[in-house]
Scaffold this motif. Sequence first.
Motif, short mmCIF file in Angstrom:
data_model
loop_
_atom_site.label_atom_id
_atom_site.label_comp_id
_atom_site.label_asym_id
_atom_site.label_seq_id
_atom_site.Cartn_x
_atom_site.Cartn_y
_atom_site.Cartn_z
N ALA A 159 0.83 -1.21 0.00
CA ALA A 159 0.00 0.00 0.00
C ALA A 159 0.87 1.26 0.00
N ALA A 160 1.95 1.24 0.78
CA ALA A 160 2.85 2.39 0.82
C ALA A 160 3.52 2.60 -0.53
N ARG A 161 3.91 1.53 -1.19
CA ARG A 161 4.54 1.64 -2.52
C ARG A 161 3.57 2.24 -3.53
N ASN A 162 2.33 1.77 -3.55
CA ASN A 162 1.35 2.29 -4.50
C ASN A 162 1.05 3.77 -4.29
N LEU A 163 0.90 4.16 -3.04
CA LEU A 163 0.59 5.56 -2.74
C LEU A 163 1.77 6.47 -3.07
N LEU A 164 2.99 6.00 -2.77
CA LEU A 164 4.17 6.81 -3.08
C LEU A 164 4.31 6.99 -4.59
N TYR A 165 4.09 5.92 -5.35
CA TYR A 165 4.16 6.06 -6.82
C TYR A 165 3.09 7.01 -7.32
N LYS A 166 1.87 6.83 -6.85
CA LYS A 166 0.75 7.64 -7.34
C LYS A 166 1.00 9.12 -7.14
N HIS A 167 1.54 9.51 -6.00
CA HIS A 167 1.64 10.92 -5.65
C HIS A 167 3.01 11.53 -5.87
#
Length: 288
Positions: A159-167
Amino acid sequence: MPSKGLLSVHIAVILLAGTGLFSQLVPLPALDITFYRCLVAFVFLALVLSFTGQRFRLRNTKDYQTAIILGVLVSLHWVTYFYSMQWSSVAAGMIALYTYPVITVLIEPLLLQQKPKLNDLICALVVLLGIVLMLPLQNPLSDAGLGILLGVFSAMLFAARNLLYKHKFSQYNGPQTMFYQVLVGSLLLLPLLFVNNQATNWSLPTSSSLLLLLLLGTLFTALPHALLVTSLRYLTASSVALISCLQPLYGMLLAALILAQMPTWQTIVGGALILSGTLYETLKNRHR
């Protein structure tokens, strides 16, 4: 376009559903499997970027720092994910991983200084209920229990990886993003692999294991993860997380067919709840 994002994430989910099989089919520790997965994916993506004429360099130093963090997150996520399935089962490991949609749905609005939407909260609760119903009622200190706990930790990393990539990193396409993630993963895991195997009679994988690792690193890693990060350019991270809940259902079907791990009635009922939440999120984004 939301339709392009939906197509990318659905293809990625089908391919990623098969990754759990490799934790049982490849006779290696999870750390070794993850290192070879990163290494094969790195070589494959380097060839893809070269032949398609895409640039390797990032735009600034800050982006390189973000890429390093993304690589650390995804490599640790993969290691804990494979250990989770080796300690418990393919079904249990995938179920534990799919606490990450709930984590994402609840965290992303806070990062944007927004309140979570009511319909997303309801959908997340339905998915959570499905996951709870699918969990085996075993001794929490058993291997299966520890595997599930490790799977939840893996979900937090994902979840942290996805959010960091997205933003912070969505200006780069899928192959570029995954190239740096698996490069960092290979460099991070190599010394750990050496230390872990220093006291054992470590040897290169057999020819059959090498073939499986090649498939894992290309068809089941480089391609679906590139598609997954591409979908994050068009959809919210919470939407991608909820749509990806199809993965444990596909994974358990493959485990039943190939590994003879048959799902229980709890798995069927919980899976139905997860699928209902996934279909709702898919239809909502298609309407947008």
